[in-house]
Design a protein around this motif. Structure first.
Motif, short mmCIF file in Angstrom:
data_model
loop_
_atom_site.label_atom_id
_atom_site.label_comp_id
_atom_site.label_asym_id
_atom_site.label_seq_id
_atom_site.Cartn_x
_atom_site.Cartn_y
_atom_site.Cartn_z
N ARG A 174 69.54 -28.86 61.07
CA ARG A 174 68.31 -29.57 61.44
C ARG A 174 67.27 -28.56 61.87
NH1 ARG A 174 68.19 -34.85 62.86
NH2 ARG A 174 66.84 -34.41 64.64
N VAL A 175 66.07 -28.69 61.35
CA VAL A 175 64.99 -27.78 61.72
C VAL A 175 63.73 -28.60 61.95
CG1 VAL A 175 64.46 -27.32 59.29
CG2 VAL A 175 63.66 -25.75 61.05
N THR A 176 63.04 -28.30 63.06
CA THR A 176 61.81 -29.00 63.40
C THR A 176 60.65 -28.00 63.36
OG1 THR A 176 63.01 -30.54 64.83
CG2 THR A 176 60.63 -30.39 65.14
N PRO A 177 59.86 -28.04 62.30
CA PRO A 177 58.71 -27.13 62.20
C PRO A 177 57.49 -27.70 62.92
CG PRO A 177 58.94 -28.38 60.17
CD PRO A 177 60.03 -28.85 61.09
N THR A 178 56.65 -26.81 63.42
CA THR A 178 55.38 -27.21 64.01
C THR A 178 54.26 -26.78 63.07
OG1 THR A 178 56.22 -26.96 66.26
CG2 THR A 178 53.83 -26.94 65.98
N PHE A 179 53.42 -27.75 62.70
CA PHE A 179 52.30 -27.48 61.80
C PHE A 179 50.98 -27.71 62.54
CE2 PHE A 179 55.71 -29.17 59.02
CZ PHE A 179 55.91 -28.06 58.21
N LYS A 180 49.92 -27.15 61.99
CA LYS A 180 48.59 -27.39 62.57
C LYS A 180 48.10 -28.80 62.27
CE LYS A 180 47.15 -22.54 62.54
NZ LYS A 180 46.15 -21.55 62.04
N LYS A 181 48.66 -29.42 61.22
CA LYS A 181 48.32 -30.80 60.89
C LYS A 181 49.52 -31.44 60.21
CE LYS A 181 46.31 -29.65 56.37
NZ LYS A 181 45.13 -29.79 55.49
N ASP A 182 49.57 -32.77 60.22
CA ASP A 182 50.67 -33.48 59.58
C ASP A 182 50.64 -33.25 58.07
OD1 ASP A 182 51.54 -34.47 61.97
OD2 ASP A 182 50.64 -36.45 61.74
N LEU A 183 51.83 -33.07 57.50
CA LEU A 183 51.95 -32.84 56.06
C LEU A 183 52.76 -33.97 55.42
CD1 LEU A 183 52.79 -29.02 55.96
CD2 LEU A 183 50.55 -30.11 55.72
N GLU A 184 52.35 -34.37 54.22
CA GLU A 184 53.08 -35.38 53.48
C GLU A 184 54.24 -34.77 52.70
OE1 GLU A 184 52.58 -38.74 53.57
OE2 GLU A 184 51.22 -38.21 55.21
N LYS A 185 54.16 -33.46 52.41
CA LYS A 185 55.22 -32.75 51.72
C LYS A 185 55.47 -31.42 52.41
CE LYS A 185 54.18 -34.60 47.10
NZ LYS A 185 53.84 -34.25 45.69
N VAL A 186 56.70 -30.95 52.37
CA VAL A 186 57.02 -29.64 52.95
C VAL A 186 57.81 -28.83 51.93
CG1 VAL A 186 56.99 -30.35 55.36
CG2 VAL A 186 59.11 -30.59 54.04
N GLN A 187 57.59 -27.52 51.95
CA GLN A 187 58.30 -26.59 51.08
C GLN A 187 59.31 -25.83 51.94
OE1 GLN A 187 57.32 -26.68 47.81
NE2 GLN A 187 59.10 -25.45 47.22
N VAL A 188 60.57 -25.94 51.59
CA VAL A 188 61.66 -25.39 52.40
C VAL A 188 62.28 -24.20 51.68
CG1 VAL A 188 63.86 -25.89 53.53
CG2 VAL A 188 62.13 -27.69 53.30
N GLN A 189 62.47 -23.09 52.41
CA GLN A 189 63.17 -21.92 51.89
C GLN A 189 64.34 -21.59 52.81
OE1 GLN A 189 59.68 -21.09 52.78
NE2 GLN A 189 58.81 -21.72 50.84
N TRP A 190 65.44 -21.20 52.21
CA TRP A 190 66.60 -20.80 53.01
C TRP A 190 67.35 -19.69 52.31
CZ3 TRP A 190 71.17 -24.41 54.86
CH2 TRP A 190 71.84 -23.77 55.92
N SER A 191 67.42 -18.54 52.96
CA SER A 191 68.23 -17.41 52.52
C SER A 191 69.14 -17.03 53.68
CB SER A 191 67.35 -16.22 52.12
OG SER A 191 66.55 -16.53 51.00
N GLU A 213 61.33 -28.79 47.68
CA GLU A 213 60.24 -29.56 48.29
C GLU A 213 60.75 -30.92 48.73
OE1 GLU A 213 55.86 -29.73 46.79
OE2 GLU A 213 56.87 -31.49 45.94
N LEU A 214 60.25 -31.39 49.87
CA LEU A 214 60.61 -32.71 50.38
C LEU A 214 59.35 -33.51 50.69
CD1 LEU A 214 63.42 -31.74 52.93
CD2 LEU A 214 63.76 -32.77 50.68
#
Length: 341
Positions: A174-191, A213-214
């Motif tokens: 589980r990851v909770t990102p903080t953005f400057k504004k609400d986003l309808e889509k997010v791009q996730v990277q994991w290495s 993308e989610l």
């Protein structure tokens, strides 16, 4: 198909018994990262019809797959979220109905890693994944590098990775990102970079890379703006976000400077029940602060609220800590009663 693939594809899921989450895993799921950024990983999005790609990195071989190729042949990874639910814990009850299928698989240095699916509820990204390994990773392996989300200014989160057979593991991150504004889509990277045996500290390095993308699950926002002050700390319940997957309680905490001179961290723990008798399992999503903890934005999540409920009773306990195993104090604050729209 290699012997490794055959073992995975032929595994009978019914023979695998779910395991209780250990105290170590529970602690890992409660990790907080305040005002820290994970280094960005720039990678193109995997195509649905991508063919197998092999890359040689030092002595490690990395193989990547996407549906409809090899990934679809592994029934072992179906329904991973069920390993993290119980009859008494309904937090992930709606997860499978709204999760996006990812089903990307990568093999590197004797470890096969596959991401099954993921969901973004507008606040937190939840990901289920699985490992099969030729190495002894122990009961509670540690992941080397955590998840990054493009455009985030701060990230908090944790993961639980549990062994279900000598060579196989299932994980929930589980990851909770903080953005400057609400986003309808997010791009996730994991290495992940590496996996480490929690007992022996033996580390296996590799080159697993995932990018997807989610879309946000639609939410309904109820403004609350109720606060309570005690012992030099103020907790403000800003809003409640209701989705078909979860319910998010967003809060602001203000801590007097005199407390922060003594304590390393002040954080809230919520107990939540409703007026029809339900007691909800609360998951801490972490928080972010831009002023060294004087003002901190937190969020915590529960499952979907019972439709019969008209009120939530939120009971905050403030925890003052010097750091892990260095001492702490707790202050139980008055209950906040919130009417549900």
């Amino acid at each position: 198909m290699t012997d490794q693939y055959k073992k995975w594809a032929n595994l009978n899921v019914e023979d695998i018994e779910p395991m209780d989450v250990t105290d170590i895993e529970k602690a890992r799921m409660k990790q907080r990262i305040i005002n820290k950024k994970i280094p960005k990983i720039k990678r193109p999005v995997w195509g649905i019809a991508a063919v197998a790609l092999m890359i040689l990195v030092g002595s490690a071989t990395t193989v990547s797959f996407a549906i409809p190729s090899v990934a679809s042949q592994f029934p072992f990874i179906k329904g991973i979220v069920n390993y993290f639910t119980s009859d008494n814990d309904k937090f992930y009850e709606q997860y499978s109905d709204y999760a996006t299928d990812i089903e990307q698989l990568e093999i590197s240095n004797g470890i096969t890693m596959m991401i099954e699916n993921a969901v973004y509820d507008g606040n937190t990204i939840t990901i289920t994944y699985a490992l099969e390994t030729e190495h002894d990773l122990g009961v509670n392996p540690r992941v080397g590098q955590f998840i990054d989300v493009e455009g985030s200014v701060a990230i908090g989160g944790g993961d639980s990775l549990q062994q279900i057979s000598p060579t196989k593991y299932v994980g929930l991150a589980r990851v909770t990102p903080t953005f400057k504004k609400d986003l309808e889509k997010v791009q996730v990277q994991w290495s992940p970079k590496s996996f480490t045996n929690d007992t022996t500290d033996e580390t296996v390095n590799g080159d697993w890379k995932f990018n997807f993308e989610l879309e946000k699950v639609q939410d309904e926002i109820q403004l609350v703006n109720q606060s309570i002050t005690d012992a030099g700390m103020t907790l403000i319940i800003n809003e409640i976000r209701k989705t078909d997957v979860s319910t998010i309680i967003k809060m602001k905490q203000i801590t007097e400077s005199r407390l922060l001179k003594k304590w390393h961290l002040a954080s809230p723990a919520l107990a939540i029940r409703d007026d029809v008798g339900n007691v909800y399992h609360v998951v801490d999503n972490g928080g972010s602060s831009m002023d060294n903890g004087v003002t901190t934005e937190w969020s915590q999540s529960i499952g979907v609220i019972d439709k019969r409920a008209t009120k939530l009773y939120i009971e905050p306990t403030m925890i003052l800590s010097l750091g892990e195993a260095k001492g702490s104090e707790k202050y139980k604050m008055k209950t906040i009663e919130v009417s549900i729209d």
